[in-house]
Enzyme design. Structure first.
Site, PDB file in Angstrom:
ATOM      1  N   THR A  95      35.065  43.484  42.754  1.00  0.00           N
ATOM      2  CA  THR A  95      34.099  44.315  41.653  1.00  0.00           C
ATOM      3  C   THR A  95      33.695  43.367  40.587  1.00  0.00           C
ATOM      4  O   THR A  95      34.786  42.815  39.967  1.00  0.00           O
ATOM      5  CB  THR A  95      35.014  45.501  41.073  1.00  0.00           C
ATOM      6  OG1 THR A  95      35.368  46.404  42.004  1.00  0.00           O
ATOM      7  CG2 THR A  95      34.065  46.310  40.002  1.00  0.00           C
ATOM      8  N   LYS A 167      29.027  50.151  42.151  1.00  0.00           N
ATOM      9  CA  LYS A 167      30.505  50.240  42.122  1.00  0.00           C
ATOM     10  C   LYS A 167      30.998  50.249  40.881  1.00  0.00           C
ATOM     11  O   LYS A 167      31.870  50.855  40.524  1.00  0.00           O
ATOM     12  CB  LYS A 167      31.139  48.655  42.749  1.00  0.00           C
ATOM     13  CG  LYS A 167      32.546  48.897  42.628  1.00  0.00           C
ATOM     14  CD  LYS A 167      33.366  49.857  43.339  1.00  0.00           C
ATOM     15  CE  LYS A 167      34.764  49.844  42.852  1.00  0.00           C
ATOM     16  NZ  LYS A 167      35.770  48.672  43.698  1.00  0.00           N
ATOM     17  N   LYS A 236      39.186  45.548  32.737  1.00  0.00           N
ATOM     18  CA  LYS A 236      38.251  44.608  33.084  1.00  0.00           C
ATOM     19  C   LYS A 236      37.032  45.219  33.592  1.00  0.00           C
ATOM     20  O   LYS A 236      35.880  45.009  33.363  1.00  0.00           O
ATOM     21  CB  LYS A 236      38.708  43.721  34.190  1.00  0.00           C
ATOM     22  CG  LYS A 236      37.999  42.757  34.645  1.00  0.00           C
ATOM     23  CD  LYS A 236      37.079  43.175  35.996  1.00  0.00           C
ATOM     24  CE  LYS A 236      38.114  43.322  37.228  1.00  0.00           C
ATOM     25  NZ  LYS A 236      37.266  43.472  38.393  1.00  0.00           N
TER      26      LYS A 236
END
Length: 291
Positions: A95, A167, A236
């Site tokens: 990701t 995503k 993150k």
């Protein structure tokens, strides 16, 4: 990409499970991890151990599942890509930001964005969703291998940054679900009601699925280890969502509140606990004592 020889770099829980799917599908998989011991189970199942990333890259088709885009840069250096065999393709499951996807695609060789939706147990059960975007020829050539990884491959077209953006949006939804569960369960605890029964009810009615079931039970019982996905990685991904929104000129009103909760959880609750542990931030901020 007609060969049965492939490489796999990054053998955390997700990477190890994905590499295992390729082995089960009959591929000859050369694996590399910074921590060599993470390859032990795969080696017992027939994988080959690469001494260096170059050995995995030399297969010509290499999958990777690394923790963030900086880790991708450190492994897939310009020198390593230049020394890769003709027709080299990198299939990246991490990701990462849309900008990083464009950067990696421009670095040379073939490149496919292929982030995944699902936890390691979904990989093992063959229920993973794979999101792809990038060059049409690379997508077509990779299709049989990607089909071996899970239940369905979702094709988002030629733009290499499309699948990473999708995503990021998926994980932004999960981040909200975690906080919504945290607030609802804390509310019910203070009302002295059965939160386990609540989680069972919503999964049998309005919210069936892995997110509200697995994370709902984790929050209701305060069980955050071993982590399926850490709070640090959650923060993150939240930052990726906020950064992507800024790049696109989109206002995300709940983003700052989520960032406050997740940053607090990393600092005060546990950076390496499961990201559902953000619930403890809401619990600690609530007045009175939960029952």
């Amino acid at each position: 990409m007609t060969t049965r020889q492939v490489g796999f770099i990054g053998l955390g829980k997700m990477g190890g499970a994905l590499a295992g799917r390729l082995l089960d599908a009959g591929y000859d998989v050369t694996v590399w991890s910074r921590t060599a011991a993470k390859a032990d189970d795969l080696l017992a199942r027939g994988a080959r151990l690469a001494e260096r990333p170059e050995d995995a890259i030399a297969t010509g088709t290499v999958f990777s599942m690394l923790s963030n885009e900086e880790a991708v840069r450190q492994v897939f250096t310009a020198d390593r890509i230049r020394s890769a065999p003709a027709g080299f393709v990198h299939i990246n499951h991490a990701t990462i930001s849309p900008a990083a996807a464009r950067e990696f695609a421009a670095a040379g060789g073939g490149y496919l964005s292929a982030p995944v939706v699902g936890r390691p147990e979904a990989v093992v059960a063959g229920k993973l969703a794979v999101l792809i975007s990038g060059d049409a020829d690379v997508r077509a050539a990779a299709a049989p291998m990607l089909a071996a990884l899970g239940r369905k491959v979702w094709d988002f077209g030629d733009a290499v940054d499309a699948a990473p953006t999708v995503k990021i949006a998926v994980n932004y939804l999960i981040l909200h679900a975690l906080q919504a569960l945290s607030e609802s369960i804390t509310l019910l605890q203070h009302a002295e009601l059965n939160t386990g029964r609540f989680v069972e009810m919503i999964n049998d009615s309005i919210f069936p699925g892995a997110v509200y079931s697995g994370y709902g039970n984790a929050i209701a019982t305060g069980t955050y280890a071993p982590p399926g996905f850490t709070t640090t990685l959650g923060l993150k991904d939240l930052n990726l969502a906020l950064g992507t929104a800024a790049e696109l000129g989109v206002d995300l009103p709940t983003g700052p509140a989520l960032h406050d909760v997740f940053a607090t959880a990393v600092e005060q609750i546990g950076a390496d606990l499961d990201w559902s542990s953000v619930a403890e931030v809401t619990r600690q901020r609530s007045t009175g004592r939960p029952h």
